[in-house]
Enzyme design. Structure first.
Site, PDB file in Angstrom:
ATOM      1  N   ASP A 166      -6.606  -2.745  -5.780  1.00 17.18           N
ATOM      2  CA  ASP A 166      -6.268  -2.053  -4.541  1.00 17.18           C
ATOM      3  C   ASP A 166      -6.004  -3.116  -3.468  1.00 17.18           C
ATOM      4  OD1 ASP A 166      -6.088   0.191  -2.726  1.00 17.18           O
ATOM      5  OD2 ASP A 166      -8.065  -0.390  -1.982  1.00 17.18           O
TER       6      ASP A 166
ATOM      7  N   ALA B 279      -6.365  -2.661   0.869  1.00 18.29           N
ATOM      8  CA  ALA B 279      -7.352  -2.667   1.963  1.00 18.29           C
ATOM      9  C   ALA B 279      -8.761  -2.426   1.441  1.00 18.29           C
ATOM     10  CB  ALA B 279      -6.998  -1.608   2.996  1.00 18.29           C
TER      11      ALA B 279
ATOM     12  N   ALA C 169     -13.055  10.014   8.925  1.00 20.85           N
ATOM     13  CA  ALA C 169     -11.787   9.317   8.717  1.00 20.85           C
ATOM     14  C   ALA C 169     -11.766   8.599   7.382  1.00 20.85           C
ATOM     15  CB  ALA C 169     -11.544   8.323   9.852  1.00 20.85           C
TER      16      ALA C 169
ATOM     17  N   MET D 173     -10.395   8.246   1.828  1.00 20.77           N
ATOM     18  CA  MET D 173      -9.672   6.977   1.728  1.00 20.77           C
ATOM     19  C   MET D 173      -9.257   6.694   0.290  1.00 20.77           C
ATOM     20  SD  MET D 173      -8.733   4.847   4.113  1.00 20.77           S
ATOM     21  CE  MET D 173      -9.969   4.696   5.396  1.00 20.77           C
TER      22      MET D 173
ATOM     23  N   LYS E  25      -1.329   8.760   2.389  1.00 18.20           N
ATOM     24  CA  LYS E  25      -1.767   8.957   3.767  1.00 18.20           C
ATOM     25  C   LYS E  25      -1.517  10.379   4.288  1.00 18.20           C
ATOM     26  CE  LYS E  25      -3.223   4.832   3.564  1.00 18.20           C
ATOM     27  NZ  LYS E  25      -4.586   4.686   3.016  1.00 18.20           N
TER      28      LYS E  25
ATOM     29  N   HIS F  77      -4.223  12.330   2.889  1.00 18.34           N
ATOM     30  CA  HIS F  77      -5.465  11.945   3.576  1.00 18.34           C
ATOM     31  C   HIS F  77      -5.621  12.758   4.864  1.00 18.34           C
ATOM     32  CE1 HIS F  77      -8.284   8.379   4.558  1.00 18.34           C
ATOM     33  NE2 HIS F  77      -8.517   9.318   5.458  1.00 18.34           N
TER      34      HIS F  77
ATOM     35  N   ARG G 290      -3.227   8.689  -5.900  1.00 20.80           N
ATOM     36  CA  ARG G 290      -4.577   8.792  -6.437  1.00 20.80           C
ATOM     37  C   ARG G 290      -5.256  10.079  -5.953  1.00 20.80           C
ATOM     38  NH1 ARG G 290      -5.909   2.697  -4.406  1.00 20.80           N
ATOM     39  NH2 ARG G 290      -4.858   3.562  -2.596  1.00 20.80           N
TER      40      ARG G 290
ATOM     41  N   ASP H  86     -12.058   0.083  -4.066  1.00 16.23           N
ATOM     42  CA  ASP H  86     -13.235   0.312  -3.222  1.00 16.23           C
ATOM     43  C   ASP H  86     -13.404   1.775  -2.841  1.00 16.23           C
ATOM     44  OD1 ASP H  86     -10.823  -0.264  -1.580  1.00 16.23           O
ATOM     45  OD2 ASP H  86     -12.158   0.196   0.088  1.00 16.23           O
TER      46      ASP H  86
END
Length: 275
Positions: free
Chosen positions: A15, A17, A48, A52, A56, A59, A164, A190
Site C-alpha cells: 500500500d 499512505a 474519517a 480507510m 475515495k 470512503h 478494496r 495498514d
C-alpha cells in the site's frame, strides 16, 4: 538480516499512505474531515479513518452511512439522508484538496528504501496499490521516485472494476508483474480492507500497525506518547488487522523480513494462505 534466500515467494505488493509513505496516513484523513466540515457536519478523526483503504468516493459514502454521521447529516439537511449527487459533489471537492496536501505527505517512512532493496535482492517483484485516483497516485509516485522508490507496477482505483476489499487490483498487479499463482504474492497494508483484499485474492497478508492508519498518528504525535500509551495503540491496531485476517502483523515495513521467511517456509511445506 539472515543470508537465507527466499525460494517460493515471487512478489510483494505494498500500500502507499501509512505503509510506505505518509507516516500515520495523515493526508487523506484530514481532507475527509474538511469536506464534511464544509457542509456543516463535523466528523471525528476516527470516523474519517474507519473506511480507510477504500476508493475515495466509496470512503465518503461509508462515512455518510455511519449512524452518528447520518443523524448529523439529516439534522443539517432537513431530514434527508446523503444522496448520490451529494457524494459526487464531495468527491469532486475531495480531489483538489487532497492533491494540494500530498506534497507535504509523500515522505518515505524510515526503513522502507532499505527493505525494498532487500526484497529486490531476494528476487521479489515490487507492486503497489492504493485507494487514490491515478492523478493522485502520480503525485505520490513521482515524489517517492525522487527518494529511490519505484515499484514495478503502481495501480490506482481506475485500474480495476472495484477497489478494496475486492481482489481485482491485486489480480491486475499479478498480471502486470507476470507473477502467479496468487499464493506466491504477499500483500502489505495498514488497513483492514487492504488485508481483506489480500485474503480475497489468495495472497499472504502482513498488517502494519505503528506507521499506519489503525494507529493514526504522525511521527511527532507518536513520539509524544508515553510507552504504555504506545503499547495500547499497537495492541489495538494489531487486533483490528488480525480481525481482518492478517496472517502476520508488524509495526513497520522495516520489520517484514522475518515474516517473509516464515511465509516462504510454509510454502515449502505445502501450506497455502487460505488453508
Amino acid at each position: 538480516m539472515s543470508e537465507e534466500k527466499l525460494t517460493h515467494l515471487k512478489a510483494i505488493v505494498f500500500d502507499w499512505a501509512g505503509t510506505t509513505i505518509d507516516y500515520g496516513s495523515c493526508a487523506p484523513a484530514s481532507v475527509f474531515q474538511e469536506i464534511f466540515r464544509q457542509r456543516g457536519v463535523p466528523i471525528t478523526a476516527a470516523q474519517a479513518r474507519e473506511p480507510m483503504g477504500r476508493a475515495k468516493r466509496d470512503h465518503i459514502a461509508a462515512i455518510g452511512a455511519m449512524p452518528e454521521v447520518d443523524a448529523a447529516w439529516r439534522a443539517q439537511f432537513e431530514g434527508q439522508a446523503m444522496t448520490a449527487e451529494q457524494i459526487d459533489e464531495m468527491y469532486a471537492d475531495f480531489l483538489p484538496l487532497q492533491k494540494a496536501t500530498l506534497g507535504a505527505h509523500s515522505q518515505l517512512i524510515e526503513g522502507v528504501p532499505e527493505m525494498i532493496a532487500w526484497c529486490r535482492s531476494q528476487g521479489l517483484k515490487i507492486g503497489s496499490t492504493t485507494g487514490y485516483t491515478r492523478e493522485l497516485l502520480d503525485i505520490v509516485a513521482a515524489a517517492a521516485a525522487t527518494q529511490g522508490y519505484v515499484p514495478d507496477c503502481s495501480l490506482g482505483v481506475e485500474d480495476a472494476p472495484a477497489g478494496r476489499p475486492a481482489p481485482f487490483l491485486l489480480h491486475e498487479a499479478a498480471k502486470r508483474m507476470e507473477v502467479y499463482p496468487m499464493w506466491n504474492i504477499v500483500k502489505v497494508d495498514d488497513t483492514p480492507v487492504g488485508i481483506e483484499a489480500g485474503r480475497n485474492a489468495g495472497c499472504w497478508t502482513i498488517g502494519i500497525t505503528r506507521t499506519g492508519n489503525c494507529v493514526g498518528l504522525s511521527r511527532e504525535e507518536w513520539a509524544a506518547l508515553d510507552g504504555e500509551a504506545q503499547k495500547r495503540r499497537i495492541r489495538h491496531a494489531a487486533q483490528t488487522l488480525e480481525s481482518a485476517g492478517a496472517h502476520a502483523v508488524v509495526e513497520s515495513v522495516a520489520d517484514i523480513a522475518p515474516v517473509l521467511y516464515e511465509f516462504d517456509r510454509r510454502l515449502a511445506a505445502g501450506l497455502l494462505p487460505f488453508a
